[in-house]
Write a protein that holds these residues in place. Structure first.
Motif, PDB file in Angstrom:
ATOM      1  N   THR A  68       0.843  -1.189   0.000  1.00 33.15           N
ATOM      2  CA  THR A  68       0.000   0.000   0.000  1.00 33.15           C
ATOM      3  C   THR A  68       0.884   1.247   0.000  1.00 33.15           C
ATOM      4  OG1 THR A  68      -1.712  -1.152   1.246  1.00 33.15           O
ATOM      5  CG2 THR A  68      -1.812   1.250   1.237  1.00 33.15           C
ATOM      6  N   ARG A  69       0.723   2.058  -1.034  1.00 32.90           N
ATOM      7  CA  ARG A  69       1.426   3.344  -1.078  1.00 32.90           C
ATOM      8  C   ARG A  69       0.402   4.427  -0.802  1.00 32.90           C
ATOM      9  NH1 ARG A  69       5.111   4.845  -5.976  1.00 32.90           N
ATOM     10  NH2 ARG A  69       3.163   4.640  -7.104  1.00 32.90           N
ATOM     11  N   GLU A  70       0.686   5.205   0.237  1.00 37.55           N
ATOM     12  CA  GLU A  70      -0.234   6.264   0.630  1.00 37.55           C
ATOM     13  C   GLU A  70       0.162   7.571  -0.031  1.00 37.55           C
ATOM     14  OE1 GLU A  70      -0.069   6.103   4.879  1.00 37.55           O
ATOM     15  OE2 GLU A  70      -1.239   4.261   4.947  1.00 37.55           O
ATOM     16  N   GLU A  71      -0.842   8.333  -0.374  1.00 34.18           N
ATOM     17  CA  GLU A  71      -0.607   9.628  -1.010  1.00 34.18           C
ATOM     18  C   GLU A  71       0.045  10.575  -0.017  1.00 34.18           C
ATOM     19  OE1 GLU A  71      -2.964  12.791  -3.835  1.00 34.18           O
ATOM     20  OE2 GLU A  71      -4.040  11.126  -2.926  1.00 34.18           O
ATOM     21  N   THR A  72       1.014  11.348  -0.498  1.00 32.58           N
ATOM     22  CA  THR A  72       1.768  12.242   0.379  1.00 32.58           C
ATOM     23  C   THR A  72       1.552  13.712   0.030  1.00 32.58           C
ATOM     24  OG1 THR A  72       3.693  12.023  -1.072  1.00 32.58           O
ATOM     25  CG2 THR A  72       3.579  10.547   0.826  1.00 32.58           C
ATOM     26  N   ALA A  73       0.453  14.018  -0.617  1.00 32.23           N
ATOM     27  CA  ALA A  73       0.186  15.407  -1.003  1.00 32.23           C
ATOM     28  C   ALA A  73      -0.041  16.271   0.234  1.00 32.23           C
ATOM     29  CB  ALA A  73      -1.031  15.470  -1.908  1.00 32.23           C
ATOM     30  N   ALA A  74       0.463  17.471   0.173  1.00 37.34           N
ATOM     31  CA  ALA A  74       0.270  18.422   1.263  1.00 37.34           C
ATOM     32  C   ALA A  74      -1.126  19.033   1.158  1.00 37.34           C
ATOM     33  CB  ALA A  74       1.328  19.520   1.197  1.00 37.34           C
ATOM     34  N   GLU A  75      -1.618  19.514   2.274  1.00 38.03           N
ATOM     35  CA  GLU A  75      -2.931  20.144   2.286  1.00 38.03           C
ATOM     36  C   GLU A  75      -2.938  21.329   1.328  1.00 38.03           C
ATOM     37  OE1 GLU A  75      -5.824  22.398   5.434  1.00 38.03           O
ATOM     38  OE2 GLU A  75      -4.521  20.808   6.178  1.00 38.03           O
ATOM     39  N   GLY A  76      -3.967  21.389   0.520  1.00 34.94           N
ATOM     40  CA  GLY A  76      -4.083  22.481  -0.443  1.00 34.94           C
ATOM     41  C   GLY A  76      -3.514  22.145  -1.816  1.00 34.94           C
ATOM     42  N   ASP A  77      -2.775  21.008  -1.928  1.00 32.08           N
ATOM     43  CA  ASP A  77      -2.249  20.601  -3.238  1.00 32.08           C
ATOM     44  C   ASP A  77      -3.391  20.137  -4.131  1.00 32.08           C
ATOM     45  OD1 ASP A  77       0.300  21.100  -2.401  1.00 32.08           O
ATOM     46  OD2 ASP A  77       0.945  19.010  -2.332  1.00 32.08           O
ATOM     47  N   ALA A  78      -3.343  20.527  -5.389  1.00 32.45           N
ATOM     48  CA  ALA A  78      -4.322  20.057  -6.376  1.00 32.45           C
ATOM     49  C   ALA A  78      -3.551  19.336  -7.477  1.00 32.45           C
ATOM     50  CB  ALA A  78      -5.102  21.234  -6.954  1.00 32.45           C
ATOM     51  N   ALA A  79      -3.892  18.087  -7.728  1.00 32.96           N
ATOM     52  CA  ALA A  79      -3.186  17.302  -8.739  1.00 32.96           C
ATOM     53  C   ALA A  79      -3.400  17.896 -10.123  1.00 32.96           C
ATOM     54  CB  ALA A  79      -3.676  15.865  -8.711  1.00 32.96           C
ATOM     55  N   VAL A  80      -2.339  18.003 -10.878  1.00 33.25           N
ATOM     56  CA  VAL A  80      -2.401  18.463 -12.260  1.00 33.25           C
ATOM     57  C   VAL A  80      -2.257  17.247 -13.178  1.00 33.25           C
ATOM     58  CG1 VAL A  80      -1.307  19.888 -14.018  1.00 33.25           C
ATOM     59  CG2 VAL A  80      -1.441  20.698 -11.649  1.00 33.25           C
ATOM     60  N   VAL A  81      -1.263  16.417 -12.903  1.00 32.00           N
ATOM     61  CA  VAL A  81      -1.057  15.160 -13.616  1.00 32.00           C
ATOM     62  C   VAL A  81      -0.849  14.092 -12.561  1.00 32.00           C
ATOM     63  CG1 VAL A  81       0.432  13.874 -15.186  1.00 32.00           C
ATOM     64  CG2 VAL A  81       0.014  16.308 -15.585  1.00 32.00           C
ATOM     65  N   ARG A  82      -1.509  12.976 -12.727  1.00 27.35           N
ATOM     66  CA  ARG A  82      -1.373  11.888 -11.758  1.00 27.35           C
ATOM     67  C   ARG A  82      -1.078  10.607 -12.529  1.00 27.35           C
ATOM     68  NH1 ARG A  82      -4.284  11.083  -6.302  1.00 27.35           N
ATOM     69  NH2 ARG A  82      -3.605  13.207  -6.366  1.00 27.35           N
ATOM     70  N   GLU A  83       0.201  10.169 -12.517  1.00 22.32           N
ATOM     71  CA  GLU A  83       0.602   8.948 -13.200  1.00 22.32           C
ATOM     72  C   GLU A  83       1.011   7.858 -12.220  1.00 22.32           C
ATOM     73  OE1 GLU A  83       2.271  10.965 -17.304  1.00 22.32           O
ATOM     74  OE2 GLU A  83       3.708  10.207 -15.846  1.00 22.32           O
ATOM     75  N   ARG A  84       1.354   8.238 -11.004  1.00 21.83           N
ATOM     76  CA  ARG A  84       1.767   7.264  -9.995  1.00 21.83           C
ATOM     77  C   ARG A  84       0.538   6.705  -9.302  1.00 21.83           C
ATOM     78  NH1 ARG A  84       5.146  10.361  -6.168  1.00 21.83           N
ATOM     79  NH2 ARG A  84       5.695   8.327  -5.338  1.00 21.83           N
ATOM     80  N   TYR A  85       0.601   5.423  -8.955  1.00 23.97           N
ATOM     81  CA  TYR A  85      -0.538   4.780  -8.323  1.00 23.97           C
ATOM     82  C   TYR A  85      -0.461   4.920  -6.802  1.00 23.97           C
ATOM     83  CZ  TYR A  85      -3.842   1.345  -6.743  1.00 23.97           C
ATOM     84  OH  TYR A  85      -4.886   0.739  -6.119  1.00 23.97           O
ATOM     85  N   TYR A  86      -1.578   5.229  -6.193  1.00 23.83           N
ATOM     86  CA  TYR A  86      -1.704   5.252  -4.741  1.00 23.83           C
ATOM     87  C   TYR A  86      -2.795   4.269  -4.358  1.00 23.83           C
ATOM     88  CZ  TYR A  86       1.084   9.432  -5.050  1.00 23.83           C
ATOM     89  OH  TYR A  86       2.095  10.307  -5.306  1.00 23.83           O
ATOM     90  N   GLY A  87      -2.587   3.601  -3.254  1.00 22.99           N
ATOM     91  CA  GLY A  87      -3.551   2.612  -2.805  1.00 22.99           C
ATOM     92  C   GLY A  87      -2.867   1.268  -2.659  1.00 22.99           C
ATOM     93  N   THR A  88      -3.665   0.200  -2.664  1.00 20.57           N
ATOM     94  CA  THR A  88      -3.138  -1.141  -2.447  1.00 20.57           C
ATOM     95  C   THR A  88      -3.102  -1.919  -3.749  1.00 20.57           C
ATOM     96  OG1 THR A  88      -4.015  -1.160  -0.202  1.00 20.57           O
ATOM     97  CG2 THR A  88      -3.468  -3.293  -1.157  1.00 20.57           C
ATOM     98  N   VAL A  89      -1.998  -2.607  -3.956  1.00 16.22           N
ATOM     99  CA  VAL A  89      -1.839  -3.488  -5.103  1.00 16.22           C
ATOM    100  C   VAL A  89      -1.468  -4.865  -4.566  1.00 16.22           C
ATOM    101  CG1 VAL A  89       0.572  -2.847  -5.473  1.00 16.22           C
ATOM    102  CG2 VAL A  89      -0.743  -3.763  -7.358  1.00 16.22           C
ATOM    103  N   THR A  90      -2.008  -5.900  -5.187  1.00 20.25           N
ATOM    104  CA  THR A  90      -1.776  -7.266  -4.725  1.00 20.25           C
ATOM    105  C   THR A  90      -1.324  -8.135  -5.888  1.00 20.25           C
ATOM    106  OG1 THR A  90      -3.465  -7.046  -3.018  1.00 20.25           O
ATOM    107  CG2 THR A  90      -2.849  -9.287  -3.628  1.00 20.25           C
ATOM    108  N   ARG A  91      -0.385  -9.024  -5.611  1.00 22.70           N
ATOM    109  CA  ARG A  91       0.092  -9.983  -6.621  1.00 22.70           C
ATOM    110  C   ARG A  91       0.105 -11.362  -5.992  1.00 22.70           C
ATOM    111  NH1 ARG A  91       3.669  -9.353 -11.417  1.00 22.70           N
ATOM    112  NH2 ARG A  91       3.630 -11.442 -12.302  1.00 22.70           N
ATOM    113  N   ARG A  92      -0.430 -12.345  -6.706  1.00 22.82           N
ATOM    114  CA  ARG A  92      -0.426 -13.731  -6.234  1.00 22.82           C
ATOM    115  C   ARG A  92       0.430 -14.561  -7.180  1.00 22.82           C
ATOM    116  NH1 ARG A  92      -5.281 -11.759  -4.995  1.00 22.82           N
ATOM    117  NH2 ARG A  92      -5.989 -11.994  -2.853  1.00 22.82           N
TER     118      ARG A  92
END
Length: 138
Positions: A68-92
């Motif tokens: 799980t990678r958590e978003e590290t944006a500071a308060e007040g930041d507005a995403a302009v481009v979002r290419e990196r994944y945030y959240g949980t990824v699972t591989r079996r």
């Protein structure tokens, strides 16, 4: 607001042209696998993931990795481009019966999770000695 309709339209066009894997909505946990010195080594890219947020489990021959990678944006930041994944990824990964799942070891360094699984002794190559027969059957 900094995000415009143009930004949303661009994102929609990219999703339509390249599919969800190019936009981060369908993440894949990249993996390399090698066999080395009596063990199988699996390496997974987990950049920016806190080691505390990585889970490795094995159950009935299936290895499961969740990160799980958590978003590290500071308060007040507005995403302009979002290419990196945030959240949980699972591989079996389904493991061979030739692997000793009781002795799995895992480490994480520089954004690479490495899992080492020994090959069972009985599955390792061994030399068979060739003898000579003194008598031939008549």
């Amino acid at each position: 607001m900094y995000l415009t309709t143009l930004d949303r339209d661009f994102d929609r066009i990219v999703r339509r042209a390249f599919g969800p894997s190019m936009t981060g909505s369908s993440p894949v946990l990249p993996m390399d696998t090698v066999r080395r010195d009596g063990e199988v080594v699996l390496r997974f890219d987990v950049p920016g993931v806190d080691p505390e947020k990585i889970d490795v489990t094995v159950d009935h021959g299936t290895l499961t990795i969740s990160a799980t990678r958590e978003e590290t944006a500071a308060e007040g930041d507005a995403a302009v481009v979002r290419e990196r994944y945030y959240g949980t990824v699972t591989r079996r990964v389904r493991l061979s019966d030739n692997l000793d799942t009781e002795k799995i070891e895992a480490s994480n360094a520089h954004g690479v999770l490495e899992i080492r699984i020994p090959v069972r002794e009985e599955a390792k190559p061994r030399k068979i000695e060739v003898g000579t027969r003194k008598e031939l059957a008549s």
